[in-house]
Design a protein around this motif. Structure first.
Motif, PDB file in Angstrom:
ATOM      1  N   PRO A 774     -11.508   3.816  -2.991  1.00 33.13           N
ATOM      2  CA  PRO A 774     -11.226   2.511  -3.570  1.00 33.13           C
ATOM      3  C   PRO A 774      -9.393   2.102  -3.306  1.00 33.13           C
ATOM      4  CG  PRO A 774     -14.091   3.127  -4.483  1.00 33.13           C
ATOM      5  CD  PRO A 774     -12.364   3.937  -3.667  1.00 33.13           C
ATOM      6  N   ALA A 775      -9.349   0.505  -3.477  1.00 32.56           N
ATOM      7  CA  ALA A 775      -7.918   0.658  -3.584  1.00 32.56           C
ATOM      8  C   ALA A 775      -7.782  -1.082  -3.336  1.00 32.56           C
ATOM      9  CB  ALA A 775      -6.735   0.600  -2.584  1.00 32.56           C
ATOM     10  N   ALA A 776      -6.473  -1.301  -4.496  1.00 33.52           N
ATOM     11  CA  ALA A 776      -6.863  -2.965  -4.644  1.00 33.52           C
ATOM     12  C   ALA A 776      -5.134  -3.362  -4.868  1.00 33.52           C
ATOM     13  CB  ALA A 776      -6.731  -2.935  -5.870  1.00 33.52           C
ATOM     14  N   ALA A 777      -5.127  -4.627  -4.351  1.00 34.08           N
ATOM     15  CA  ALA A 777      -3.834  -5.281  -4.391  1.00 34.08           C
ATOM     16  C   ALA A 777      -4.285  -6.461  -5.692  1.00 34.08           C
ATOM     17  CB  ALA A 777      -3.427  -5.836  -2.714  1.00 34.08           C
ATOM     18  N   VAL A 778      -3.295  -6.723  -6.752  1.00 33.16           N
ATOM     19  CA  VAL A 778      -3.800  -7.333  -7.582  1.00 33.16           C
ATOM     20  C   VAL A 778      -2.034  -7.217  -7.801  1.00 33.16           C
ATOM     21  CG1 VAL A 778      -5.473  -5.522  -8.262  1.00 33.16           C
ATOM     22  CG2 VAL A 778      -3.076  -5.650  -9.487  1.00 33.16           C
ATOM     23  N   THR A 779      -2.600  -8.931  -8.740  1.00 37.47           N
ATOM     24  CA  THR A 779      -1.613  -9.917  -9.301  1.00 37.47           C
ATOM     25  C   THR A 779      -2.092 -10.247 -10.554  1.00 37.47           C
ATOM     26  OG1 THR A 779       0.170 -11.839 -10.162  1.00 37.47           O
ATOM     27  CG2 THR A 779      -2.043 -12.413  -8.260  1.00 37.47           C
ATOM     28  N   ILE A 805       0.885  -3.483  -7.181  1.00 32.66           N
ATOM     29  CA  ILE A 805       1.044  -4.707  -7.366  1.00 32.66           C
ATOM     30  C   ILE A 805       2.284  -5.910  -7.558  1.00 32.66           C
ATOM     31  CG2 ILE A 805       1.874  -5.285  -9.765  1.00 32.66           C
ATOM     32  CD1 ILE A 805       0.847  -2.461 -11.463  1.00 32.66           C
ATOM     33  N   TYR A 806       1.751  -6.917  -7.193  1.00 32.38           N
ATOM     34  CA  TYR A 806       2.884  -8.232  -6.842  1.00 32.38           C
ATOM     35  C   TYR A 806       2.943  -9.009  -7.931  1.00 32.38           C
ATOM     36  CZ  TYR A 806      -0.437 -11.031  -5.599  1.00 32.38           C
ATOM     37  OH  TYR A 806      -1.641 -11.501  -5.307  1.00 32.38           O
ATOM     38  N   GLU A 807       3.613  -9.265  -8.253  1.00 29.91           N
ATOM     39  CA  GLU A 807       3.999 -10.150  -8.749  1.00 29.91           C
ATOM     40  C   GLU A 807       3.464 -11.917  -8.349  1.00 29.91           C
ATOM     41  OE1 GLU A 807       6.681  -9.020 -12.844  1.00 29.91           O
ATOM     42  OE2 GLU A 807       7.364 -10.179 -10.907  1.00 29.91           O
ATOM     43  N   GLU A 843       1.951 -10.133   0.447  1.00 26.75           N
ATOM     44  CA  GLU A 843       1.599  -9.788   2.186  1.00 26.75           C
ATOM     45  C   GLU A 843       1.380  -8.360   1.738  1.00 26.75           C
ATOM     46  OE1 GLU A 843       3.378  -9.530   6.186  1.00 26.75           O
ATOM     47  OE2 GLU A 843       3.927 -11.693   5.139  1.00 26.75           O
ATOM     48  N   GLN A 844       2.828  -7.910   1.249  1.00 25.46           N
ATOM     49  CA  GLN A 844       2.823  -6.055   1.118  1.00 25.46           C
ATOM     50  C   GLN A 844       1.746  -5.609   0.525  1.00 25.46           C
ATOM     51  OE1 GLN A 844       7.359  -5.681  -0.069  1.00 25.46           O
ATOM     52  NE2 GLN A 844       6.667  -3.488  -0.458  1.00 25.46           N
ATOM     53  N   ALA A 845       1.695  -6.261  -0.504  1.00 23.86           N
ATOM     54  CA  ALA A 845       0.817  -5.249  -1.720  1.00 23.86           C
ATOM     55  C   ALA A 845      -0.490  -4.810  -0.906  1.00 23.86           C
ATOM     56  CB  ALA A 845       0.078  -6.508  -3.138  1.00 23.86           C
ATOM     57  N   LEU A 846      -0.973  -6.417   0.323  1.00 24.23           N
ATOM     58  CA  LEU A 846      -2.526  -6.290   0.974  1.00 24.23           C
ATOM     59  C   LEU A 846      -1.680  -4.874   1.955  1.00 24.23           C
ATOM     60  CD1 LEU A 846      -4.876  -6.625   1.329  1.00 24.23           C
ATOM     61  CD2 LEU A 846      -4.123  -8.637   2.741  1.00 24.23           C
ATOM     62  N   ALA A 871      -1.518 -13.793   3.813  1.00 20.01           N
ATOM     63  CA  ALA A 871      -0.967 -12.820   3.753  1.00 20.01           C
ATOM     64  C   ALA A 871      -1.923 -11.877   4.584  1.00 20.01           C
ATOM     65  CB  ALA A 871      -1.486 -12.282   2.021  1.00 20.01           C
ATOM     66  N   LEU A 872      -3.323 -12.593   4.635  1.00 16.12           N
ATOM     67  CA  LEU A 872      -4.640 -11.998   5.486  1.00 16.12           C
ATOM     68  C   LEU A 872      -4.975 -11.885   6.965  1.00 16.12           C
ATOM     69  CD1 LEU A 872      -7.636 -13.245   3.347  1.00 16.12           C
ATOM     70  CD2 LEU A 872      -7.606 -10.559   3.208  1.00 16.12           C
ATOM     71  N   ALA A 873      -3.545 -13.664   6.665  1.00 18.67           N
ATOM     72  CA  ALA A 873      -3.339 -13.765   8.682  1.00 18.67           C
ATOM     73  C   ALA A 873      -2.624 -12.661   9.002  1.00 18.67           C
ATOM     74  CB  ALA A 873      -3.418 -15.180   8.795  1.00 18.67           C
ATOM     75  N   ALA A 874      -1.558 -12.580   7.978  1.00 18.11           N
ATOM     76  CA  ALA A 874      -0.064 -11.818   8.105  1.00 18.11           C
ATOM     77  C   ALA A 874      -0.402 -10.682   8.952  1.00 18.11           C
ATOM     78  CB  ALA A 874       0.535 -11.668   7.150  1.00 18.11           C
ATOM     79  N   ILE A 875      -1.452  -9.606   8.539  1.00 15.41           N
ATOM     80  CA  ILE A 875      -1.970  -8.155   8.242  1.00 15.41           C
ATOM     81  C   ILE A 875      -3.317  -8.543   9.265  1.00 15.41           C
ATOM     82  CG2 ILE A 875      -1.725  -7.843   5.819  1.00 15.41           C
ATOM     83  CD1 ILE A 875      -4.121  -7.314   5.528  1.00 15.41           C
TER      84      ILE A 875
END
Length: 942
Positions: A774-779, A805-807, A843-846, A871-875
């Motif tokens: 499991p991994a997470a992309a979080v703010t 982590i992103y802000e 996007e980078q976090a995801l 971000a979802l569309a970009a990846i």
């Protein structure tokens, strides 16, 4: 938070008076009570007159003193406001001063601020040894309060509606009221209603047109001619025969009306007074008799009054000017229409009237002599009234009702001049229809009023008052007609939005027009009408004012309650999903007790016999059932549980209470010995066969609320089966695929939410042979307290070995990089060896999280849903195919078989519960904290 009435809240800094009390200044209390003797009647915490004076004698802080002085000034200004509280506001010398406001005072009013500023000035002046002169302040406050208060007619309608339990809201600073909610909403502006046709108002406003309409229907009117010039007015005088009356063609309130004109010179002068702006005037044959106003409401005579012109009675020593001043001292008299009577003004028309009688303002009439000051008898020029409702002859009543009907007016003030309103209308002979005179009708209809004042009937100078405001409310809401729509309010820490959306979806599927507020916006009939974080009272008011709404489902958040209370007077159904630590430290809510106190308001403000739905698996929510203010409305309690052995639920069940639980793979309603299946876990989208326990909890609460609203089991099952997260619940539990990884998009931002989400991910993707990790992309939002952010990070670390982590673009007061540092440190403390990356944006976090997951599940937490979708569309992420991983279900269709239907329960109604909800005690939030700091807890406010 403090009372069912509106309040103002002011933050007060005591500065050099911090920690000082009234007893620290010898003589201060005596000078204060001498200056404002009404303070002796203030109850304060003692609950009896003299309580505040006792507090002064014992010693009390100056925030409390300013509160009471402001309340006393409010009373001196004629502004009703009794409740006050002074609450510690997080620091020494800092207080929130809460004072009650009149029910319909505009929210934009400056009066509360001016009262408190004047109170501060008085207090500081006395402390400095000065005798404060506050007469100017009080005069300005009185003027503003008088100008802003509802007029007598509008206020009476508001009071009559409230007596019937109909919600009343004022629109801005106007005399416009909104009665009822949603599809039952009715608009009233003074005595003008939304049912009144604009065409009919135009008929009444044009005196000549009204005369023609009435005359053509055979209703007696005074013969009249329209004159556009002074010469035409003189010609009309000759045509009609003296005496005549000249008045503005579209005037009101008796302004610029001249009565008893006998000559061409008088006609020319009267024309100049009446022809404002070059408009035409009406020259009308004078009809002798007494002036009456007959009020017709919904085709029936509701009241009648004889109108008498402004007058004074001589005493043999006082001048007319002095007599007028004495009459104007009557507290019932005010400027304009704000009071029962209007002050008399010695203007040019009055002086001309006196001159015609050989008098002037300095004349001294003999004792007992009645001196009229005007020809016209309008209340707006100082006239008085006497009730004659019981004297109206049936023929007169029928004529007035017919006049209102011919003009098409639902509410109509019919001005008639008759010798006697108790006498028959017709004599032995008849003239042509529309002519008033000997042998014809014994009088005439002079005017029609489409928005008649009610003062003369509500509070006549002589005779019996008539509750004509109640008659107007009865016309708008006939017996048996609905007065409000069902209001379903949902609060809690987590799950509010999903639960509101579930309830709204089910109700729409059942055929109801739903008005709904959520953190994503305001919705009407399923359409977004206002995009915002719409979980406060302003957004709720949009729904309650939407004439298309047949039911209101309102997400009710902590912040909105603190800022503006509740938009509604009472809910029919209240739902509390859970109460856990979040937003602590914001708005002076520092601990769980205070947070519970805020959210409990939703469960407390429920209609008598209404419904309260509680998550019995959450200790804080379950405990609300025992609060006295909740029990006061005798609600029907509906408890929800997923725990097989919940003692509170078992006690409730044993007492015959309604329970909603999970049993045998189904969500079930239990009542006594009856069990009604609602929907299976396998049919509930987003439940992952029951592994998403938090969504199951939301569904149980939604079922309980919908059942309380009278929705059948069949409709509930159909609605929930089609509640697919991607379409019906955007941004909550939405599943995508990025490469080999499932990506769960969610909004959870506190420890409780992330613990539940982690349990679900572990349950669905945590079995042996699952690829990756499991991994997470979080703010996380920056406006939370550091310790709460750290707890949330720890909840993520408990199940997730890799985090990006992103802000968010909105730092919410944090410095760039500050949140990443805080979250990183907390993650590493909670899980040494955890992999943490920092990303420049979502996007980078995801991308980082998908890479770190290696085919395992990814949790994507967002702040702005639009940015998350980008971000979802970009990846290249795609919505997850039909079916849910780990649930063992294929693509499901809407349920075709109905669960067993049961008797639908109507939404409970009933009157608002009596009494006011007590506010918090006026002391530091924690007694232990106060003791530790050496502070003395302040004494309670009023």
């Amino acid at each position: 938070m403090y009372t069912a009435s509106p309040v103002s809240v002011a933050r007060l800094e005591l500065d050099e008076l911090t920690g000082r009390e009234s007893t620290d200044y010898p003589g201060f209390s005596g000078r204060l009570t001498s200056l404002l003797p009404g303070l002796a009647g203030h109850h304060c915490a003692a609950g009896r007159p003299g309580g505040f004076c006792q507090a002064l004698a014992r010693g009390t802080y100056f925030g409390h003193i300013a509160e009471h002085v402001a309340l006393e000034l409010s009373s001196l200004a004629g502004r009703e406001a009794c409740l006050g509280k002074t609450l510690w506001a997080g620091a020494d010398g800092r207080y929130d001063v809460v004072t009650e406001c009149p029910a319909d005072e505009p929210a934009s009013s400056r009066v509360p601020e001016l009262l408190l500023r004047s109170a501060i000035g008085i207090t500081e002046g006395l402390l400095a040894g000065r005798e404060p002169d506050f007469a100017g302040d009080l005069a300005e406050i009185t003027r503003l309060a008088e100008r802003e208060r509802l007029g007598v007619s509008t206020a009476a309608i508001a009071a009559a509606a409230r007596r019937r339990g109909i919600p009343v809201r004022r629109t801005g600073a106007l005399s416009m009221l909104r009665l009822g909610y949603g599809s039952t909403r009715r608009l009233v502006c003074a005595a003008l209603t939304e049912q009144t046709s604009a065409v009919d108002v135009d008929i009444a406003a044009d005196k000549m047109l009204a005369k023609q309409v009435l005359g053509s229907a055979g209703i007696p009117v005074a013969a009249g001619v329209v004159a556009a010039t002074a010469d035409e007015a003189a010609a009309a005088l000759e045509q009609l025969g003296a005496p005549v009356v000249i008045k503005p063609l579209g005037g009101n309130h008796g302004r610029s009306v001249t009565v008893g004109i006998e000559s061409a010179e008088e006609a020319a002068a009267a024309f100049s007074r009446a022809a404002t702006g070059g408009s035409a005037v009406l020259v009308e044959r004078f009809v002798s008799g007494r002036d009456y106003r007959v009020l017709v409401i919904d085709g029936q005579v509701a009241a009648a009054a004889q109108l008498r012109p402004a007058a004074v009675t001589g005493d043999g020593t006082s001048t007319i000017s002095e007599l007028v001043a004495a009459v104007n001292a009557d507290p019932r008299r005010g400027d304009g229409h704000a009071r029962e009577l209007t002050r008399i003004v010695l203007d040019a028309e009055v002086l001309a009237h006196l001159a015609a009688a050989g008098l002037d303002a300095g004349s001294v009439p003999p004792s007992g002599q009645l001196v009229t000051l005007r020809h016209n008898a309008n209340l707006s020029t100082g006239g008085t009234s006497a009730d004659v409702t019981d004297l109206v002859h049936p023929e007169v009543a029928a004529m007035c009702c017919r006049a209102a009907a011919v003009a098409g007016l639902d509410i109509c003030g019919v001005d008639v001049r008759l010798a006697d309103i108790a006498a028959p209308l017709h004599g032995p002979g008849h003239e042509e229809p529309g002519a008033a005179g000997p042998g014809g009708a014994a009088g005439a209809v002079l005017e029609l009023n489409a928005c008649p004042g009610l003062r003369m009937h509500l509070a006549p100078t002589d005779g019996q008052p008539r509750d004509v405001a109640a008659a107007i409310v009865d016309m708008l809401y006939p017996p048996g007609a609905p007065e409000r729509i069902p209001v379903i309010a949902v609060t809690g820490t987590n799950g509010k939005t999903t639960t509101v959306r579930m309830i709204g979806h089910v109700l729409r599927q059942a055929g109801l027009a739903v008005g709904m507020t959520t953190t994503d916006g305001v919705f009407s009939g399923g359409r977004l009408i206002y995009a915002a974080d719409a979980s406060g009272p302003r957004s709720a008011d949009m729904v309650l004012d939407d004439p298309a709404a047949e039911v209101a489902v309102l997400e009710t958040a902590r912040g909105g309650i603190l800022r503006g209370g509740l938009a509604y007077d009472r809910a029919d159904i209240a739902v509390v999903t859970n109460i856990t630590a979040d937003h602590l430290g914001d708005g002076c809510v520092d601990d769980m007790d205070e947070l519970i106190h805020v959210k409990a308001l939703v469960a407390e403000e429920v209609a008598t016999g209404g419904t309260v739905v509680l998550n019995a698996d959450d200790p804080a929510a379950a405990a609300l059932a025992g609060r006295p203010a909740v029990r006061a409305s005798s609600p029907v309690l509906r408890l929800c549980t997923q725990q097989p052995t919940n003692s509170a639920v078992e006690q409730h069940r044993a007492a015959g209470g309604l329970v909603y639980e999970v049993a045998g793979g189904e969500l079930v309603e239990c009542e006594g010995g009856t069990r009604r299946p609602m929907i299976s876990l396998a049919e509930l989208p987003g439940a992952f066969g029951g592994r998403a326990a938090h969504l199951v909890a939301n569904a149980l609460a939604a079922i309980a609320a919908c059942r309380a609203a009278g929705i059948s089991a069949k409709d509930i099952r159909r609605g929930l089966a089609t509640f697919t997260p991607a379409q019906a619940n955007p941004g909550r539990g939405n599943l995508f695929r990025a490469g080999d990884s499932p990506v769960l998009v969610d909004y959870g931002h506190n420890a409780a939410a992330l613990t539940a989400t982690g349990a679900m991910i572990s349950g669905v993707w945590g079995g042996p042979g699952t690829p990756g990790c499991p991994a997470a992309a979080v703010t996380l939002p920056g406006d939370r307290r550091d310790d709460l952010i750290e707890q949330t990070a720890e909840a993520i670390a408990a199940w997730c070995p890799a985090v990006a982590i992103y802000e968010d673009a909105d730092k919410r007061g944090r410095a760039p990089g500050e949140m990443q540092d805080l979250i990183t440190a907390a993650l590493r403390r909670a899980r040494p060896g955890i992999t943490v990356t920092r990303a420049a944006g979502p996007e980078q976090a995801l991308r980082d999280a998908v890479r770190l997951a290696g085919g395992g599940p990814v949790l994507f937490l967002y702040e702005k849903l639009a940015a998350a979708h980008e971000a979802l569309a970009a990846i290249g992420a795609q919505p997850w195919p039909d079916g849910e991983p780990g649930s063992g279900t294929a693509a499901r269709e809407p349920a075709r078989t109905a669960g067993r239907a049961s008797g639908a329960r109507p939404v409970p109604g009933g009157a608002r519960r009596a009494g006011r909800r007590p506010g918090r005690a006026g002391r530091p939030r924690s007694a232990a904290r106060a003791a530790a700091s050496g502070r003395r807890p302040r004494r309670p406010g009023t």
